[in-house]
Scaffold this motif. Structure first.
Motif, PDB file in Angstrom:
ATOM      1  N   UNK A 147       8.946 -14.506  -1.336  1.00  0.00           N
ATOM      2  CA  UNK A 147       7.811 -13.701  -0.935  1.00  0.00           C
ATOM      3  C   UNK A 147       6.511 -14.269  -1.480  1.00  0.00           C
ATOM      4  N   UNK A 148       5.481 -14.228  -0.664  1.00  0.00           N
ATOM      5  CA  UNK A 148       4.162 -14.737  -1.061  1.00  0.00           C
ATOM      6  C   UNK A 148       3.123 -13.813  -0.429  1.00  0.00           C
ATOM      7  N   UNK A 149       2.566 -12.925  -1.248  1.00  0.00           N
ATOM      8  CA  UNK A 149       1.625 -11.928  -0.745  1.00  0.00           C
ATOM      9  C   UNK A 149       0.218 -12.244  -1.240  1.00  0.00           C
ATOM     10  N   UNK A 150      -0.719 -12.303  -0.283  1.00  0.00           N
ATOM     11  CA  UNK A 150      -2.137 -12.433  -0.592  1.00  0.00           C
ATOM     12  C   UNK A 150      -2.822 -11.140  -0.177  1.00  0.00           C
ATOM     13  N   UNK A 151      -3.275 -10.378  -1.166  1.00  0.00           N
ATOM     14  CA  UNK A 151      -3.976  -9.130  -0.898  1.00  0.00           C
ATOM     15  C   UNK A 151      -5.464  -9.388  -1.081  1.00  0.00           C
ATOM     16  N   UNK A 152      -6.239  -9.237  -0.011  1.00  0.00           N
ATOM     17  CA  UNK A 152      -7.647  -9.639  -0.031  1.00  0.00           C
ATOM     18  C   UNK A 152      -8.538  -8.490   0.450  1.00  0.00           C
ATOM     19  N   UNK A 153      -9.444  -8.051  -0.445  1.00  0.00           N
ATOM     20  CA  UNK A 153     -10.446  -7.048  -0.092  1.00  0.00           C
ATOM     21  C   UNK A 153      -9.809  -5.741   0.371  1.00  0.00           C
TER      22      UNK A 153
END
Length: 773
Positions: A578-584
């Motif tokens: 899993x690779x999660x990028x949470x942006x703004x």
């Protein structure tokens, strides 16, 4: 005459028909495990057992037989790469002259300690046998703490060739050679033309790609040949190859951006010749060759942008332990380091690495490495740096009185301060660019040192003759590359393997409702971006992250995700890969749940998490991790963490065996406000030097009103973490005794941090830790 011709023609046709019939008779097609077992039992020299194309699940192959050199018994795929071995499967072989070809291990794991084993039981080993043109990809244990070895050698004269092996994330060498017993020594095994693909960072020790022997058989002769292999991003631990036996040869291999070194760990008289080590300007973990013990020759090797130090320098020559036990460090003696080239390497020659004589207050005498290298020759090496600043090509952690330097040259001023007795001189020269990573000197330096047995170094890195045209450095002048200084991946591993690396094209998915968000997280492809429209998304079920996805707000204003799931559940659960990028995005809980959490078990491989320009509030913990999980990278940047009971929990690895729960942690330009405890708990226990040891970057953050319920009285807990960059942070009104306890021996310092009513920064020079050995 016509009658004679006719008779001859009939005779030739008869012979051809007989040969063809014989060949057909020797091929047995099998379609299931029962037929396979029967074919193996009936096989004779020259027979080919052909496994039908398709998926073979939970398959246990016990390949026993006696072939001959001219007529081996062959177990092969109907079509190479189209016989898939899945589930809980393994292959064992014993006997003489056996060959396995074209199998593809995927989507499973071994139910025992090996996938491929050159023995069928403790008494029956394989000799003169070969595994070739096979693939083992991601065939790793569901539990990342479960140890196994993927390929295990016993017997003599066995071979692994033209195979692709990648994705091992659990402890244990990818490939291991055993030397217990007379039937396994003087083995002359060959590991040739293989492609060792990415091995994820292990977050602890026991992550070698190849291990030849062990400590307790390290004085036995092996004569293993490791040649013409490609090692690409093999990042398991500090030892990519761990040589623990005598008379091994490592020649013409390429190590591409692999975070570790070829390590002559135990054993004597290794040959390391014609290898290429490629680093970059970003990683200090990429190493070259580390030297321990006696009689090694390190020659004709090329090192590019190896910028690490001590254990991960281009050439690391260790200090030993006086009267060392077999499993520790013997003194370096009678070693030759000659005709190597170092291009854009920082301090490439490092001596007395591991010297720890000053740690007698925390280490027993049996762990103190004070025996300096002796009778060691460093000759005819070339050092070039494009950066014209002064450099320290030699770095010594102790005196170098046992090392002799002859006819080494570099292009810029040496400020090492090491007396080489004229053996390292500055010369004015440039280099010619052959490709992105290979450079050769623009002129010859033919004044070479000819020491005892130096005539045996008869060729350069690519095979050019040195007898009449020798030169300082890894290559002769004028340089003829013979097409050998390009990385042509098709030369390694199976010819049938698709190396294109094509990925599905990522797309942006517009999300307007909580239901659509949950559906998109499940169905999106890796690389997709989920854009949330304005408003508040009310989510009541955990979203599982098992791919690379980005979740972001459409505009500048943060969209809010409110989580109302059950207590002790997580809004986002991080799964293997899993690779999660949470942006703004702003996420909010109700104080009883976790914002992010790993699985409690079966975290088979690493995950990544990035929180950017976001806000996390009212959770029981920001990130909760469990034993056996590893974040390859965790990033919090330009974000706010507030009103949470716990912050970032990375302390599940509590066995004190050198393991830890995150490799790289970056927290920058962020605010932590009203976090009750465990603002950051990042733990590594156990005395070990086989891994990076954890890396924490803490820059330009603000921590306030936090730590009110912290039992340790330490706001940021970082015990045992090796690399810490602690700079420009502000601490205000935090109810703790200490902000952080730094490890002085590792060079950890506080730089430009502002402290107001928040305890103090403490430095502990030598950290006492549990010994693992």
């Amino acid at each position: 005459m016509n009658a004679i011709k006719s008779t001859i023609s009939i005779l030739i046709l008869s012979i051809l028909f007989t040969v063809q019939a014989s060949a057909q008779a020797g091929k047995t097609m099998v379609n299931n495990e029962k037929e396979l077992d029967q074919a193996i039992k009936s096989a004779k020299p020259g027979d080919h057992i052909v496994m039908a194309n398709g998926i073979w699940t939970d398959l246990i192959i016990k390949f026993k037989g006696v072939g001959t050199e001219a007529h081996p018994i062959v177990l092969e795929a109907e079509t190479p790469g189209q016989v898939f071995i899945e589930g809980q499967s393994r292959l064992r072989l014993s006997g003489e002259y056996l060959e396995v070809s074209g199998l593809y291990f995927r989507n499973g794991f071994t139910p025992k300690s090996t996938i491929i084993d050159f023995r069928t039981d403790n008494e029956s080993v394989a000799n003169h046998s070969k595994i070739t043109n096979c693939v083992i990809e991601g065939f790793t244990q569901p539990d990342r703490e479960e140890k196994d070895n993927w390929v295990q050698f016993y017997g003599r004269h066995n071979e692994l060739s033209n195979c692709y092996i990648a994705g091992k994330s659990n402890p244990g060498p990818t490939l291991r050679i055993y030397l217990n017993g007379n039937e396994n020594i003087n083995n002359h095994h060959k590991i040739i033309n293989n492609y060792f693909g990415e091995r994820p960072r292990a977050g602890g020790p026991h992550g070698e790609t190849i291990q030849l022997g062990d400590s307790y058989t390290s004085m036995t002769p092996s004569y293993t040949q490791v040649s013409n292999n490609l090692f690409e991003r093999c990042n398991g631990e500090v030892e990519i190859i761990s040589s623990k036996s005598n008379f091994n040869e490592f020649t013409n291999n390429i190590f591409f951006e692999s975070e570790g070194s070829l390590v002559l760990r135990h054993g004597n008289y290794a040959k390391v010749d014609g290898n290429v080590f490629i680093g970059n300007e970003n990683s200090t973990a990429i190493g070259g060759v580390r030297v321990v013990n006696t009689g090694h020759w390190v020659t004709n090797n090329y090192f590019y942008k190896i910028i690490g130090s001590d254990f991960r320098s281009a050439i690391a020559v260790m200090n030993g332990i006086p009267k060392s036990p077999l499993n520790r460090y013997n003194q370096v003696t009678d070693v030759v380091i000659a005709y190597n080239s170092f291009i854009d390497c920082i301090s490439p020659l490092q001596f007395s690495v591991g010297n720890n004589s000053d740690k007698s207050d925390v280490l027993p005498a049996t762990e103190l490495r004070s025996a300096r290298p002796t009778r060691t020759i460093v000759a005819n090496n070339l050092i070039y740096n494009h950066d014209a600043n002064e450099t320290k090509p030699i770095f010594a952690y102790d005196e170098v009185d046992g090392v002799s330097f002859y006819n080494n040259i570099l292009n810029i001023k040496d400020v090492s301060g090491i007396d080489t007795n004229g053996g390292l001189t500055q010369e004015d020269f440039t280099v010619n660019k052959v490709n992105d990573w290979f450079y050769t000197p623009s002129k010859a330096f033919n004044d070479v040192y000819n020491g005892f047995d130096f005539e045996q170094i008869s060729e350069d890195l690519v095979g050019n003759d040195r007898t009449d045209n020798s030169a300082i450095g890894a290559v002769t002048f004028p340089f003829d590359d013979k097409g050998k200084v390009e990385i042509n991946k098709s030369q390694y591993g199976p010819k049938w393997l698709d190396r294109s690396g094509k990925k599905a094209k990522s797309k942006t998915i517009k999300i307007a409702t909580a239901e659509a968000l949950a559906k998109a997280v499940k169905e999106a492809n890796s690389g997709d971006v989920l854009e949330l429209k304005s408003g508040t998304f009310k989510v009541s079920e955990t979203m599982k992250i098992d791919k690379d996805i980005t979740i972001k707000s459409t505009g500048k204003k943060k969209v809010k995700i409110m989580y109302s799931g059950a207590a002790n559940t997580a809004l986002f659960q991080m799964l293997p890969k899993g690779n999660l990028n949470l942006d703004n995005v702003a996420i909010e809980g109700s104080k009883t749940q976790d914002a992010f959490a790993t699985l409690e078990k079966n975290m088979s491989t690493v995950y990544k998490l990035k929180i950017k320009n976001s806000e996390v509030s009212k959770f029981s913990s920001v990130l909760r991790t469990y034993k056996g999980s590893l974040a390859d990278s965790l990033v919090v940047s330009n974000s706010t963490i507030k009103d949470c009971t716990n912050g970032i929990l990375l302390a599940g690895e509590d066995d004190d065996k050198g393991d830890y729960s995150a490799e790289f942690v970056t927290i920058e330009n962020s605010t932590f406000d009203n976090v009750d405890q465990n603002v950051l708990n990042y733990y590594r226990g156990g005395y070990d030097e086989s891994s990076i040891g954890g890396t924490l970057l803490l820059r330009n953050n603000t921590f306030k009103n936090s730590g009110s319920k912290e039992e340790s009285k330490i706001l940021l807990q970082t015990r045992g973490i090796v690399n810490i960059d602690f700079k420009g942070n502000t601490f205000k009104d935090n109810a703790v005794a200490y902000i952080i306890v730094l490890w002085g021996e590792k060079g950890q310092v506080s730089v430009n941090n502002t402290i107001d009513n928040s305890g103090e920064v403490k430095t502990e020079q030598n950290l006492k830790m549990k010994l693992m050995y």
